[in-house]
Motif scaffolding. Structure first.
Motif, PDB file in Angstrom:
ATOM      1  N   ASN A 124       0.599  -1.227  -0.025  1.00 42.95           N
ATOM      2  CA  ASN A 124       0.536  -0.031   0.088  1.00 42.95           C
ATOM      3  C   ASN A 124       0.619   1.349  -0.115  1.00 42.95           C
ATOM      4  N   TYR A 125       0.947   1.708  -1.285  1.00 48.48           N
ATOM      5  CA  TYR A 125       2.231   2.991  -1.161  1.00 48.48           C
ATOM      6  C   TYR A 125       1.176   4.264  -1.408  1.00 48.48           C
ATOM      7  N   LYS A 126       1.572   4.727   0.190  1.00 54.94           N
ATOM      8  CA  LYS A 126       0.731   6.204   0.939  1.00 54.94           C
ATOM      9  C   LYS A 126       1.571   7.973   0.608  1.00 54.94           C
ATOM     10  N   THR A 127       3.007   7.270   1.055  1.00 53.45           N
ATOM     11  CA  THR A 127       3.873   8.272   1.170  1.00 53.45           C
ATOM     12  C   THR A 127       5.160   7.895   0.968  1.00 53.45           C
ATOM     13  N   ILE A 128       5.846   8.476  -0.202  1.00 58.40           N
ATOM     14  CA  ILE A 128       7.073   8.726  -1.113  1.00 58.40           C
ATOM     15  C   ILE A 128       8.166   9.587  -1.400  1.00 58.40           C
ATOM     16  N   LEU A 129       9.032   9.378  -0.668  1.00 62.33           N
ATOM     17  CA  LEU A 129      10.108  10.361  -1.019  1.00 62.33           C
ATOM     18  C   LEU A 129      10.988   9.950  -1.374  1.00 62.33           C
ATOM     19  N   LEU A 130      11.713  11.357  -2.310  1.00 63.27           N
ATOM     20  CA  LEU A 130      12.010  11.184  -3.094  1.00 63.27           C
ATOM     21  C   LEU A 130      13.988  11.972  -3.516  1.00 63.27           C
ATOM     22  N   TYR A 131      15.104  11.536  -3.400  1.00 58.78           N
ATOM     23  CA  TYR A 131      16.315  12.104  -2.781  1.00 58.78           C
ATOM     24  C   TYR A 131      17.073  11.717  -4.052  1.00 58.78           C
ATOM     25  N   ASN A 132      17.764  13.351  -4.571  1.00 54.90           N
ATOM     26  CA  ASN A 132      18.541  13.262  -5.602  1.00 54.90           C
ATOM     27  C   ASN A 132      19.749  14.189  -5.447  1.00 54.90           C
ATOM     28  N   GLN A 133      20.925  13.833  -6.104  1.00 55.08           N
ATOM     29  CA  GLN A 133      21.861  14.710  -5.928  1.00 55.08           C
ATOM     30  C   GLN A 133      22.723  14.605  -7.478  1.00 55.08           C
ATOM     31  N   TYR A 134      24.086  15.119  -7.839  1.00 55.19           N
ATOM     32  CA  TYR A 134      24.511  15.501  -8.902  1.00 55.19           C
ATOM     33  C   TYR A 134      26.019  15.919  -8.775  1.00 55.19           C
ATOM     34  N   ARG A 135      26.879  15.224  -8.794  1.00 51.90           N
ATOM     35  CA  ARG A 135      28.400  14.949  -8.345  1.00 51.90           C
ATOM     36  C   ARG A 135      28.345  15.562  -6.822  1.00 51.90           C
ATOM     37  N   GLY A 136      27.649  15.368  -5.470  1.00 55.89           N
ATOM     38  CA  GLY A 136      27.717  15.569  -4.758  1.00 55.89           C
ATOM     39  C   GLY A 136      27.286  17.428  -4.432  1.00 55.89           C
ATOM     40  N   GLU A 137      26.582  17.651  -5.025  1.00 56.31           N
ATOM     41  CA  GLU A 137      26.343  19.378  -4.807  1.00 56.31           C
ATOM     42  C   GLU A 137      24.367  19.408  -4.963  1.00 56.31           C
ATOM     43  N   ASN A 138      23.997  20.036  -4.853  1.00 58.86           N
ATOM     44  CA  ASN A 138      22.723  19.809  -5.422  1.00 58.86           C
ATOM     45  C   ASN A 138      21.651  19.154  -5.551  1.00 58.86           C
ATOM     46  N   HIS A 139      21.499  18.697  -3.959  1.00 57.89           N
ATOM     47  CA  HIS A 139      20.698  18.204  -3.454  1.00 57.89           C
ATOM     48  C   HIS A 139      19.543  17.989  -3.735  1.00 57.89           C
TER      49      HIS A 139
END
Lengths: 85, 353, 400
Positions: free
Chosen positions: B330-345
């Motif tokens: 049952n998918y209710k809450t999804i967290l996304l995380y991204n960054q590129y080359r250690g910056e701009n998370h």
């Protein structure tokens, strides 16, 4: 003159990326801008470079282009009379 | 403050995602270090007269936005907000090489005009005759997130009711050759399924466009609610602390997250940020990844949002994206995380609606 | 939520001055920064004029305190210079004491390096450090680093010539909504072969001094510049007993949706942008004391913007002038440059002269302010209009 007109049509279709227009469909007297071929002010600038590069004709004011690029017929006559190469 | 919903999606990527009726039913596997988007038939969406000056990036952006608008059943929107990390690379390169190769002579304006970063946003507005707010964000791997953040601000404060938001970037050969020189692109070809085990520097570069209609009016067909989005230029401490703070700000604990969507790209130097979360505080959370499907580009995280939106709406999770063995249902809450080359998370929080 | 958006610091570097004071002096003395180009080798050097900043990259690097192995583009160098001034001007010693963001604007980004090392990149390893600095967000990341802004909201806007106005707009909205307490906003663009040749192909570069709103205008001069403003919330202003230079009172962005580069003849986009800004400011057009026009001196812009001004100010056009004859068109930075000039106008109660104007345009009977004029100013409206139909207006006021 007919060769020049044919050359212009081919160059215009290629240079301006007119994918949906075939060279044979362009009549010598078709309006190039507005209701005719539907060219716009950016195309006019492209054609000014074409005049310079292919025929050695330099226009300094884009407004001059409006009359010269009225149709293939008008354009060919102008190039014939003014070309330096 | 009003809630913000994802009401429709439009995706062009290196998977066949432009058809909204399917959801990664067939996976295209690649064995390369640069992969291209799968083209829809652009002519179905843009007339030859309108597309004659458009490079692929502009076409992808315009068509992805049309797919999203069609699904939301809208002719226009109140605002258009675009993110693009590298902008219109093909035309930039075309004009730049013409300057250098022709020694500044006989240059024509079209590629210069089309090289401007806001070309996609401008062309979408022109096509829709949309005179509303029109912004373009160009900040590396948070270009798309900045656009979402802006749209969310507008919708929450009722400055707009419908906003078209998207991320778009295109592949261009010269730029790729430069990025190979500095090992930002992997030296070797990598099979999609082996991406995270490559143990080499760099990423598999790609391109794509993911557009969404966001609104403060929920529809039956809405995909998800965008609960929160935060971006960070750098990290002061570590990503675990930032994640904890982000969750706390949203009154959530780790257990409340049903699925973690990570932007791992197989770069041996920088995947540690993802690994810290996946083997740390989210160890017992179901995890997915997606850059083996869509490749890496500055706005690839918009594919992540597309993926999460689809999961929330369909409650289906494609086998190919699973990162660990934990099974959720049952998918209710999804967290996304991204960054590129250690910056701009960035962290993005979506909820089923 | 913050009711007011206070401007508490400003920094600028342009062809008419290396800081706020120098810029102001040039403005009131009618001193232009337009000259022949010296720092970029271009075939067009005798046919164009530009607003060039005197400092070399090396001089800028030294002033900032960078080591020679840095990979800063000129855009980044100018941006850091202006942003540091702004922080100092705002009296900020601990940048992370409040929730602080940075929103910058650029269109050129690191293109100056890419065009310089286009082929060298493949042969000379030492040049490869600039590859990662090409993208537009790079200069912003560097400015944030130099200011000590960490783990925060840092982003970049690129909407051609309206970019920096849009950075100010986003900053104002982030303060208003309470997402940030403080935000540094502005833009930076250096001169490049890319933009020089680009505008040249559009045949809108003047071969002499640009003449905004003149019937015989021949086009624009490109310029390079950077400017940043510090915006702070009511809370910060009160807690720190801050001196407020002026307020961002209103803002509006709209799209002309007419043509990829040209503005519509009736100036729809600019009209909408000004109307939206007035609405946000809760002001009527008669409340505006001075318009700092975009006024690039191209045939198309000045006609379109002029029509839009006439439409919005139908009860009477206030004093207006363009400062492009001083600085040239500084592209993505223009909105921030002119924001600084607008605040200076408010602070000093002056309207700057529109240089080089001789003949009124035949399309309408509007003459810009031609002499330096001293008068009490309460509100200034500044326009920034760009490619892609992007139109922006910011309204600055003396009082909240």
């Amino acid at each position: 003159m007919d060769d020049l007109k044919q050359e212009l049509k081919e160059n215009i279709v290629e240079q301006l990326n007119l994918e949906d227009i075939a060279v044979e469909d362009i009549d010598d007297n078709d309006m190039l801008f507005g209701d005719g071929l539907g060219l716009d002010s950016i195309d006019a600038l492209e054609l000014i470079v074409m005049l310079d590069k292919n025929y050695g004709i330099k226009l300094t004011d884009p407004k001059e282009g409006r009359a010269i690029f009225e149709s293939i017929d008008v354009m060919a006559k102008y190039i014939f009379e003014n070309r330096t190469k | 403050m009003k809630a913000v919903y994802i009401n429709s999606v439009g995706s062009i990527s290196s998977q066949k995602t432009f058809d909204n009726s399917s959801f990664l039913d067939e996976i295209i596997s690649y064995d390369d270090n640069i992969i291209l988007a799968v083209d829809p038939n652009y002519k179905d969406y843009i007339s030859p007269a309108n597309s004659r000056r458009m490079a692929k990036g502009v076409k992808m952006g315009v068509v992805a936005s049309k797919i999203a608008l069609n699904e939301a059943n809208l002719d226009t929107v109140d605002a258009i907000i675009t993110g693009t990390g590298m902008g219109c690379l093909k035309d930039s390169k075309k004009f730049l090489s013409a300057i250098i190769d022709n020694d500044e002579q006989f240059l024509t304006p079209t590629s210069f005009i089309q090289s401007t970063h806001n070309t996609v946003g401008g062309q979408i507005a022109l096509g829709l005759q949309c005179k509303g707010y029109n912004f373009t964000y160009v900040h590396a791997s948070i270009s798309f997130e900045s656009a979402v953040l802006d749209a969310k601000l507008m919708l929450e404060n009722n400055e707009a009711n419908t906003v078209l938001v998207g991320g778009v970037d295109e592949i261009e050969d010269y730029t790729c050759s430069l990025h190979k020189l500095v090992n930002h692109i992997k030296k070797e070809k990598v099979n999609s399924t082996d991406l995270l085990y490559s143990k080499t520097e760099g990423a598999v570069f790609s391109e794509g466009a993911n557009f969404f209609v966001l609104s403060n009016l929920k529809q039956d067909s809405s995909y998800a609610q965008i609960v929160a989005i935060s971006t960070y230029n750098t990290l002061k401490t570590n990503i675990t602390d930032v994640a904890n703070t982000f969750l706390k700000e949203n009154n959530l604990n780790i257990e409340a997250i049903d699925l973690l969507v990570l932007g791992n790209n197989g770069d041996v130097t920088y995947d540690r940020f993802y690994n810290e979360l996946s083997s740390g505080i989210f160890e017992n959370t179901q995890q997915v990844y997606y850059k083996h499907l869509c490749g890496e580009f500055n706005t690839a995280s918009s594919f992540g949002v597309w993926l999460a939106s689809k999961i929330l709406k369909t409650q289906k999770l494609p086998e190919a994206v699973k990162l660990n063995d934990i099974q959720g249902s049952n998918y209710k809450t999804i967290l996304l995380y991204n960054q590129y080359r250690g910056e701009n998370h960035s962290f993005t929080l979506l909820r089923r609606c | 939520m913050s009711k007011g958006i206070a401007i508490t610091g400003m920094g600028i570097i342009s062809s008419i001055g290396n800081n706020v004071e120098e810029n102001y002096r040039s403005l009131i003395e009618g001193k232009t920064g337009i000259s022949r180009i010296s720092k970029i080798k271009t075939l067009h050097k005798d046919h164009i004029m530009v607003g060039e900043i005197a400092f070399t990259n090396q001089e800028l690097e030294q002033q900032i305190g960078l080591t020679p192995d840095n990979n800063y583009s000129r855009t980044a160098l100018l941006g850091v210079t202006a942003a540091k001034q702004a922080i100092q001007n705002a009296g900020i010693s601990n940048i992370n004491k409040y929730k602080t963001g940075l929103i910058s604007a650029t269109s050129v980004g690191g293109m100056d390096k890419t065009e310089a090392y286009y082929h060298d990149y493949f042969e000379n390893k030492a040049t490869q450090k600039y590859i990662a600095g090409h993208h537009a967000g790079d200069s912003t990341q560097k400015i944030a680093e130099q200011l000590g802004i960490e783990q925060s909201l840092v982003t970049t806007i690129s909407t051609a010539c309206s970019s920096a106005a849009n950075a100010i707009m986003l900053g104002a909205r982030l303060i208003k909504s309470g997402q940030l307490d403080r935000v540094i906003v502005g833009g930076s663009d250096c001169l490049s072969k890319f933009t020089i040749n680009g505008f040249k192909t559009l045949m809108i570069l003047s071969d002499t001094y640009n003449t905004p709103f003149d019937e015989n205008r021949k086009g624009l001069n490109l310029g390079e510049a950077a400017a940043f403003l510090v915006l702070e919330s009511d809370k910060v202003v009160q807690t720190e007993s801050k001196t407020v230079l002026a307020y961002v009172k209103g803002y509006g962005n709209a799209n002309d949706a007419y043509h990829q580069t040209a503005s519509s003849e009736n100036g729809d986009g600019a009209t909408l942008a000004m109307q939206k800004a007035l609405k946000v400011a809760e002001l009527s057009s008669s409340d505006i004391d001075y318009i700092n026009a975009h006024g690039t001196a191209t045939g198309n812009n000045d006609l379109s913007e002029g029509q839009a001004i006439l439409r919005v100010f139908d009860k009477g056009v206030p004093d207006f002038s363009s400062t492009k004859a001083y600085t040239g068109h500084t592209l993505a930075a223009a909105g921030a440059i002119e924001a600084v000039y607008s605040v200076l106008a408010l602070q000093n109660n002056v309207v700057y002269p529109n240089l080089n104007f001789k003949t009124q345009m035949k399309e309408f009977s509007m003459t810009p302010q031609l002499e330096l004029k001293e008068k009490e100013l309460h509100t200034v409206l500044s326009n920034s209009l760009g490619f892609g139909g992007n139109c922006s207006t910011i309204i600055f006021s003396k009082k909240q």
